[in-house]
Write an enzyme that holds these catalytic residues in place. Structure first.
Site, PDB file in Angstrom:
ATOM      1  N   THR A  36       1.234  -1.185  -0.213  1.00 20.50           N
ATOM      2  CA  THR A  36       0.346  -0.232   0.143  1.00 20.50           C
ATOM      3  C   THR A  36       0.923   1.495   0.214  1.00 20.50           C
ATOM      4  O   THR A  36       2.235   1.209   0.426  1.00 20.50           O
ATOM      5  CB  THR A  36      -0.732   0.044   1.560  1.00 20.50           C
ATOM      6  OG1 THR A  36      -0.333   0.310   2.184  1.00 20.50           O
ATOM      7  CG2 THR A  36      -1.557  -1.092   1.587  1.00 20.50           C
ATOM      8  N   HIS A  37      -0.070   2.210  -0.517  1.00 29.03           N
ATOM      9  CA  HIS A  37       1.175   3.228  -1.006  1.00 29.03           C
ATOM     10  C   HIS A  37       2.820   3.014  -1.089  1.00 29.03           C
ATOM     11  O   HIS A  37       4.054   3.819  -1.320  1.00 29.03           O
ATOM     12  CB  HIS A  37       1.703   4.368   0.332  1.00 29.03           C
ATOM     13  CG  HIS A  37       0.690   4.886   1.696  1.00 29.03           C
ATOM     14  ND1 HIS A  37      -0.498   5.294   1.442  1.00 29.03           N
ATOM     15  CD2 HIS A  37      -0.371   3.549   2.362  1.00 29.03           C
ATOM     16  CE1 HIS A  37      -1.671   5.552   2.077  1.00 29.03           C
ATOM     17  NE2 HIS A  37      -1.560   4.022   2.686  1.00 29.03           N
ATOM     18  N   SER A  93      18.296  -1.380 -27.020  1.00 31.75           N
ATOM     19  CA  SER A  93      18.395  -0.629 -26.374  1.00 31.75           C
ATOM     20  C   SER A  93      19.691  -0.383 -27.711  1.00 31.75           C
ATOM     21  O   SER A  93      20.427  -1.217 -28.242  1.00 31.75           O
ATOM     22  CB  SER A  93      18.921   0.415 -25.455  1.00 31.75           C
ATOM     23  OG  SER A  93      19.988   1.214 -25.765  1.00 31.75           O
ATOM     24  N   LYS A 112      20.846  -3.589 -22.344  1.00 32.47           N
ATOM     25  CA  LYS A 112      19.419  -3.021 -22.567  1.00 32.47           C
ATOM     26  C   LYS A 112      18.432  -4.223 -22.513  1.00 32.47           C
ATOM     27  O   LYS A 112      18.414  -4.783 -23.940  1.00 32.47           O
ATOM     28  CB  LYS A 112      19.080  -1.505 -22.221  1.00 32.47           C
ATOM     29  CG  LYS A 112      19.849  -0.666 -22.235  1.00 32.47           C
ATOM     30  CD  LYS A 112      19.237  -0.511 -20.500  1.00 32.47           C
ATOM     31  CE  LYS A 112      17.604   0.124 -20.431  1.00 32.47           C
ATOM     32  NZ  LYS A 112      17.302   1.184 -20.762  1.00 32.47           N
ATOM     33  N   GLU A 146       4.687  -0.281 -21.795  1.00 32.96           N
ATOM     34  CA  GLU A 146       5.377   1.275 -21.848  1.00 32.96           C
ATOM     35  C   GLU A 146       4.032   1.277 -22.836  1.00 32.96           C
ATOM     36  O   GLU A 146       3.338   2.522 -22.904  1.00 32.96           O
ATOM     37  CB  GLU A 146       6.344   1.273 -21.691  1.00 32.96           C
ATOM     38  CG  GLU A 146       7.733   0.893 -21.085  1.00 32.96           C
ATOM     39  CD  GLU A 146       8.791   0.972 -21.690  1.00 32.96           C
ATOM     40  OE1 GLU A 146       8.681   2.300 -20.959  1.00 32.96           O
ATOM     41  OE2 GLU A 146       8.956   0.894 -22.003  1.00 32.96           O
ATOM     42  N   GLN A 156     -19.975  14.292 -36.981  1.00 26.72           N
ATOM     43  CA  GLN A 156     -19.107  13.847 -38.668  1.00 26.72           C
ATOM     44  C   GLN A 156     -17.461  13.250 -37.409  1.00 26.72           C
ATOM     45  O   GLN A 156     -17.111  12.192 -38.204  1.00 26.72           O
ATOM     46  CB  GLN A 156     -19.543  14.377 -39.336  1.00 26.72           C
ATOM     47  CG  GLN A 156     -17.797  13.956 -40.546  1.00 26.72           C
ATOM     48  CD  GLN A 156     -18.513  14.176 -41.905  1.00 26.72           C
ATOM     49  OE1 GLN A 156     -19.011  14.835 -42.351  1.00 26.72           O
ATOM     50  NE2 GLN A 156     -17.212  15.322 -42.261  1.00 26.72           N
ATOM     51  N   LYS A 180     -16.615   9.715 -35.496  1.00 20.28           N
ATOM     52  CA  LYS A 180     -16.748   8.561 -35.721  1.00 20.28           C
ATOM     53  C   LYS A 180     -14.750   7.660 -35.597  1.00 20.28           C
ATOM     54  O   LYS A 180     -14.804   6.989 -34.921  1.00 20.28           O
ATOM     55  CB  LYS A 180     -16.715   8.234 -37.489  1.00 20.28           C
ATOM     56  CG  LYS A 180     -17.857   8.323 -38.028  1.00 20.28           C
ATOM     57  CD  LYS A 180     -18.343   9.061 -39.334  1.00 20.28           C
ATOM     58  CE  LYS A 180     -19.939   8.880 -39.095  1.00 20.28           C
ATOM     59  NZ  LYS A 180     -20.120  10.003 -38.584  1.00 20.28           N
TER      60      LYS A 180
HETATM   61  N1  ARG Z   1     -20.937  12.125 -43.892  1.00 20.99           N
HETATM   62  C1  ARG Z   1     -21.840  12.513 -42.102  1.00 20.99           C
HETATM   63  C2  ARG Z   1     -21.621  12.372 -40.733  1.00 20.99           C
HETATM   64  O1  ARG Z   1     -21.146  11.236 -40.661  1.00 20.99           O
HETATM   65  C3  ARG Z   1     -23.357  11.631 -42.674  1.00 20.99           C
HETATM   66  C4  ARG Z   1     -24.749  12.444 -42.130  1.00 20.99           C
HETATM   67  C5  ARG Z   1     -24.375  13.899 -43.041  1.00 20.99           C
HETATM   68  N2  ARG Z   1     -25.855  14.837 -42.852  1.00 20.99           N
HETATM   69  C6  ARG Z   1     -26.214  15.817 -43.365  1.00 20.99           C
HETATM   70  N3  ARG Z   1     -26.744  16.227 -43.021  1.00 20.99           N
HETATM   71  N4  ARG Z   1     -25.141  16.501 -44.173  1.00 20.99           N
HETATM   72  O2  ARG Z   1     -22.543  12.935 -39.722  1.00 20.99           O
END
Ligand code: ARG
Length: 464
Positions: A160-161, A282, A288, A295, A327, A330
């Site tokens: 601990t610690h 290394s 090493k 890491e 958008q 994603k």
């Molecule tokens: N490429 C757009 C996105 O990833 C798709 C939806 C676009 N919709 C719009 N009303 N421009 O969100």
């Protein structure tokens, strides 16, 4: 001015194409092509539903589906290579379908918007990735479990610690990480339930006058539910945040374990050796051997936490309903998922073949310290001495031993009895590291019996 129909994806309201820099800035095709399979799946389900609802004829629906499968085949052989002019994967598929089928292709988007489409694609994709992460968590847990089973009677200092506290069973230590991973699995399963809700049919934001059947598309795509409110359907990204929070905790757990591996591999600890399979050297220092895998995992955790903060910040000021800001979800999700999967795989390999525990070093470590001091106090407690009084007495004894440079195990019986009349010769056996561990029989404790039970429970859970 005459309109060049190839210059824009938009209606006749538009007369000019985009500024090329803005076209690049606006486009998501560079990364959302990753959603191609899901986009095709969603469109196939949508086309079939349009046919069975009588919006288009059944024959037209079949032709649309054949066209979509033709695009899938082109993608499989590498000939489907949409450029920036497509803007995103949704337009890319629709454009190609129109090229293949002529004006029939133009019927696909009936009763649908890219807003509900992108939400559908993303949820389908994330659902399958959550399943992949679950599999990766299981592999990682199995690797830990094999090490735990191999070392069910080896001891390791418990801290601990980061100060020596009490010895524990090495298996117990590794099993703690399996518990974390099991919580990760259950958290992800919980998130999956909310990912698995279909927004398709919300259209742009308000629903559609086209007589669609949202439940049919949802069922075909394997969704458990449909969004009740069309505005919520196209503007909800809670699932992305929840996923990233769950993924962040996966990374927290991996990063903590990485930190331990890095410490254990140091010369100062020497609790493990790294095999050549997972260590690097290394370029300068010939002696090493570096724990790069651990890491990197520790370092990569920061990306996933960053994506969580990025998503929260991206969403927080958005009015209903869809905004192009979405958008940006994603790349965060793609990178978060990739990072999480890569790190789980690397850590599983590290425990499968990348490190070897050194039992002699571990045994030596637990034998030569004061981590049995609590057990001296517990010995007196068992003889009726109040704990706080025993604690004070032992603290003084440790101070004297430190000054004399000896360990508790070295003390003769007379010294013990000077300290308290309750001590008998069995004090020596009571404070050996193995006895100290064995004595911790409370439920969930590190006692060997308790650890055996944990091992059996986890083994049967992972085998079933
Ligand atoms: N490429 C757009 C996105 O990833 C798709 C939806 C676009 N919709 C719009 N009303 N421009 O969100």
């Amino acid at each position: 001015m005459a309109i060049d129909p190839a210059a824009t994806n938009w209606s006749q309201r538009f007369e000019q194409g985009l500024n090329p820099a803005i076209e690049r800035f606006n486009a998501s095709i560079g990364f959302d092509i990753n959603l191609l399979q899901q986009d095709l799946d969603g469109s196939v389900a949508h086309a079939r539903m349009l046919g069975s609802c009588g919006v288009i004829s059944e024959a037209e629906a079949l032709q649309l589906i054949e066209g979509l499968e033709a695009v899938r085949a082109e993608a499989a052989c590498g000939s489907f290579q949409p450029g920036l002019e497509a803007e995103d994967v949704h337009f890319a598929v629709e454009r190609r379908l129109i090229e293949l089928l002529g004006s029939l292709g133009k019927k696909l988007h009936t009763g649908r918007s890219r807003n509900d489409q992108v939400g559908t694609d993303l949820r389908l994709w994330l659902r399958s990735q959550i399943d992949a992460i679950d599999g990766a968590l299981l592999r990682f847990e199995r690797a830990l479990l094999v090490q735990a089973e191999l070392h069910s009677s080896v001891l390791i200092p418990g801290y601990t610690h980061l100060q020596r506290a009490q010895p524990v069973c090495l298996a117990h230590h590794l099993l703690a990480y399996i518990e974390m991973a099991e919580r990760d699995r259950s958290r992800l399963a919980d998130v999956r339930g909310r990912v698995n809700c279909c927004p398709l049919g919300a259209a742009a934001l308000a629903g559609t006058p086209v007589p669609i059947d949202r439940r049919q598309t949802a069922a075909e795509l394997g969704f458990e539910a449909i969004y009740a409110n069309s505005l919520d359907a196209v503007s909800d990204r809670d699932f992305a945040v929840e996923f990233m929070a769950a993924a962040s905790l996966v990374m927290v757990h991996l990063s903590r374990l990485s930190e331990e591996v890095i410490l254990w591999a140091s010369q100062e600890f020497g609790f493990i050796g790294l095999t050549d399979r997972c260590a690097t050297g290394s370029s300068l220092m010939p002696q090493k051997k570096n724990p790069d895998v651990a890491e990197l995992v520790r370092g990569k955790s920061g990306r996933v936490f960053g994506h969580l903060m990025g998503l929260l910040t991206m969403i927080k000021g958005l009015p209903l309903a869809y905004n192009k800001d979405f958008q940006e979800d994603k790349e965060a999700l793609f990178d978060g998922v990739r990072t999480c999967l890569d790190c789980l795989e690397a850590m599983a390999i590290l425990f499968e073949e990348g490190l070897e525990f050194r039992p002699e070093r571990l045994e030596a470590a637990v034998a030569a310290d004061f981590s049995n001091a609590t057990d001296v106090a517990d010995y007196l407690v068992a003889k009726g001495v109040p704990f706080r009084e025993a604690y004070q007495l032992v603290g003084g004894l440790v101070k004297d031993c430190l000054a004399e440079g000896i360990l508790l195990r070295d003390l003769p019986l007379e010294r013990w009895q000077q300290l308290h009349a309750a001590f008998e010769i069995d004090i020596r056996a009571a404070i050996t590291p193995r006895q100290v561990v064995a004595a911790r029989r409370s439920e969930g404790g590190t006692g060997f019996d308790q650890v055996q039970q944990q091992l059996q429970r986890i083994r049967s859970r992972l085998d079933s």
